[in-house]
Design an enzyme around this catalytic site. Structure first.
Site: not given
Ligand code: MOS
Length: 749
Positions: A233, A645, A716
């Protein structure tokens, strides 16, 4: 018995590797028709004429949708990320950007639909587009923060900068980039009467459900979005885009399911991407290295109608102790599709100039760049009164530096080499706001000792199924294989969106709360019983562990018996509104909105995850070929539920950061406003040969304030410091400061 914090292989791994996992385009639907998009070859202007007659007459063609025949049936998409109100619709004859959907052809087969879409005769009235910064016709305005917040500031940065003894004043830029998830953008729509089911890869099934219902004028309960697995995603599947409503309309007109799988190149223009940015960064310090002024001015490209901006200033203004801070964000409107979230949307482009400038400042001072960060470390927001809930930046630096061997670095640029290869070592800080969303879940235990979790959570390859099972196993004292996890369906209790590094904290915290409700119910019944091993015990002290309800004195009762006592089954429905979320957050959640507590803006403290990243580059002395043989990242992000993970998340982020520094850029034709490398042959991403060693270090960190489980989110932060670390390493190897990404051979010749 699995415990939170112990490594666990993905429970959905076997389904994925055997093909049993159903990605949305794989969901079996009866007798689907196939859609193919016709997209605009001009970036600005009007659709003058569509001649669909010849195409309609082709055998197997079922329908052609254009603004002329369906334009009035759909309202523009809303949804998160500023993707609303924009640009890729059939609502009128207006063309806002290259690659905009101008028609949808539906046919009996994919091949017929594709052929027909390419034969469709469309005449345009083109106008010259403004493609970006500096283009005639581009307009600029001040940017607003994600929540309309003011740019952070403190003191008087202009005069502090003017009067400081050591300064850096430099301009940086980052390019347009596209997510390019392996899974393409797809939408399959099925109507049963007035009930619509949408199979679409999504980071936010509730957003699709509610947003699409609003677009079509339907009550939300008439729309369901199913997305059990997502093949990547990265932010690109977070918002509702225009295609979904058109496929829903196509299926309704036809009275038959319609399936769209857009092509790779269409994915560049029918969805969002990382905006191009430009920065001027000024840093000033005393000879002791203490920062005296930080001025960060930034501009980013957006579409004509959208005010999207990534707002990285709220992070860069707060990273280091500095008494005088000024930030200013602008956006530039051009004839482009609307940008949006892409992994660490604010930090990836905005930390790049700051972390490069810190390296430049260290060189000016003759100081080690790690020591410069240490001198300017802080436990308090330099632009306000709040303290960090926890801050382990320097522990990350120390651990990563030790693993990397940083103490052996010769600070002089070009001083380290291996034969014909110049060696450069660089580092940078990583930081990411620790966010958590409102969430809900349903949890059921049956007397066979099995549990079932239901929530509208998302699995993007991130490991959601696994951490949910792990959390429940830990809290209920059950085996992982006795826990069934049902997610990826908007008909389940809402769990917000999987973005902003929120999802693990969101879903594990609400699940842990549900587990506690289950424990309390079983414990109260067992303690209140007239007989049984736990009669008369204090229910607060009865714990669920290893398949039994257990008292501190060693007495216990099998869970199955405890469940039978209260009627053979226990089911709870639980909601969680995290500290710092808006008071009406649960309502927002149920209405398909975003209800989030942001670590950068909650009132009780600044909550951030931190990291430190070190990269070795080798630049060939003649060809200037750049290699990155090794990278080390150390991260502190509160509690880690599943190190297996989590390591993949960090590592994937770091590899993507290498790509962001050295490979990725969406090239645009400056006359036509058209992307011209819309495929995997020419949009460069790293392959195995580009990535040798990537070492991930977990720095343990306990934060009791951030949320009950102490999780900060890790999706992130792995990408954040990498582009600067690479640029700093390139400077160390060559003496050349490259301030415009990506760094390629030609910039080093
Ligand atoms: Mo992420 S860019 O916060 O899906």
């Amino acid at each position: 018995m699995a415990r939170i914090g112990q490594p666990l292989a993905r429970i959905d791994g076997p389904a994925k590797v055997t093909g049993a996992a159903l990605f949305p385009a794989d969901e079996p639907v009866a007798r689907p028709a196939y859609a193919f998009l016709a997209t605009s070859p001009i970036a600005k202007g009007r659709v003058a004429r569509v001649d669909a007659a010849a195409v309609r007459a082709l055998p197997g063609v079922l329908d052609v949708l254009t603004h002329a025949n369906v334009g009035g049936e759909v309202k523009p998409p809303g949804g998160p990320g500023g993707q609303g109100g924009t640009t890729t619709t059939l609502e009128s004859d207006r063309v806002w950007h290259d690659g905009q959907i101008v028609a949808v052809v539906v046919a009996e087969t994919y091949e017929i639909a594709r052929d027909a879409a390419r034969r469709l005769k469309i005449d345009y009235a083109p106008e010259p587009p403004a493609v970006g910064f500096g283009s005639p016709g581009a307009t600029s305005e001040p940017a607003q923060g994600l929540e309309g917040d003011k740019p952070p500031s403190a003191g008087d940065a202009q005069s502090a900068f003017a009067n400081a003894p050591v300064k850096v004043d430099a301009r940086y830029s980052t390019p347009t980039q596209h997510h390019n998830a392996m899974e393409l953008f797809s939408t399959t729509c099925v109507w049963r009467g007035d009930q619509l089911t949408v199979y679409e890869p999504s980071q936010f099934v509730g957003g699709v459900q509610h947003g699409l219902a609003a677009q079509l004028g339907l009550p939300p309960e008439k729309v369901r979005c199913v997305s059990r697995f997502v093949g990547g995603g990265f932010g690109g599947k977070g918002g509702l885009t225009a295609r979904t409503a058109w496929i829903a309309i196509a299926a309704r007109r036809l009275g038959r399911p319609v399936k769209l799988v857009a092509t790779r190149d269409q994915g560049f223009t029918i969805a969002t991407y990382r905006a191009e940015t430009r920065h001027r960064l000024r840093l000033a310090a005393g000879r002791d290295g203490r920062l005296q002024a930080l001025i960060h001015e930034a501009d980013s490209v957006t579409s004509r109608p959208s005010r999207y901006n990534a707002n990285g200033l709220s992070t860069t203004a707060r990273l280091y102790a500095c008494p005088n801070v000024t930030t200013e964000g602008r956006i530039t409107h051009a004839d482009r599709n609307t940008p949006g979230f892409m992994r660490a949307p604010p930090e990836t482009p905005f930390m790049f100039p700051l972390e490069c400038a810190m390296d430049e400042l260290a060189a000016e001072l003759g100081m080690d760049p790690v020591e410069l960060r240490r001198i300017n470390d802080t436990d308090k927001d330099p632009t306000g009164p709040r303290r960090f809930t926890s801050r382990s930046l320097m522990r990350c630096f120390d651990e990563a530096a030790r693993a990397f061997g940083w103490s052996r670095r010769d600070p002089k640029p070009g001083a380290m080499r291996d034969g014909e290869w110049l060696i450069g070592w660089g580092c940078a800080s990583a930081a990411y706001s620790a966010n958590i969303g409102a969430g809900a879940c349903r949890l059921r235990l049956t007397p066979d000792g099995k549990a079932r979790i239901q929530m509208a959570a998302h699995e993007l390859g991130t490991g959601s199924y696994t951490i949910l099972a792990l959390t429940a196993a830990d809290r209920l004292g059950l085996r992982v294989e006795d826990i069934a996890v049902e997610i990826g369906d908007s008909a389940l209790p809402p769990a917000g969106l999987s973005a902003g590094s929120t999802h693990a904290s969101t879903i594990c915290n609400v699940l842990a709360k549900a587990c506690e409700e289950v424990r309390a119910r079983l414990a109260e019944a067992a303690a209140a019983a007239n007989s049984g091993p736990l009669a008369g015990q204090d229910p607060a002290r009865l714990a669920l562990a290893e398949g039994a309800l257990r008292a501190p004195d060693g007495r216990s009762e099998p869970v199955a018996d405890a469940i039978r006592r209260i009627g053979g089954m226990v089911e709870v429905y639980t909601e969680n509104l995290p500290v710092g979320a808006p008071p009406d957050g649960l309502q927002t959640l149920h209405n398909g909105g975003i209800a989030m507590s942001r670590g950068s803006s909650r009132e009780d403290g600044l909550a951030f995850a931190f990291g430190a990243q070190f990269v070795e580059v080798r630049v060939h002395e003649r060809t200037r070929e750049i290699r990155t043989p090794r990278a080390v990242g150390a991260f502190a992000a509160g509690r880690i539920v599943n190190p297996t993970t989590a390591r993949s998340q960090y590592m994937g982020g770091m590899i993507w950061g290498l790509a962001s520094a050295l490979h990725e850029a969406t090239e645009i034709d400056k006359r036509l406003g058209r992307y011209y490398n819309k495929d995997f042959a020419e949009y460069l991403i790293p392959v195995n040969a580009d990535v040798d060693q990537v070492e991930v270090i977990f720095v343990p960190e306990e934060d009791r304030q951030v949320n009950p489980l102490g999780m900060k989110g890790i999706g992130e932060i792995g990408i954040v410091g990498m582009n600067a670390a690479v640029a700093n390493a390139v400077w160390h190897a060559t003496g050349r400061r490259v301030r415009d990404l990506p760094i390629r051979v030609e910039q080093l010749l």
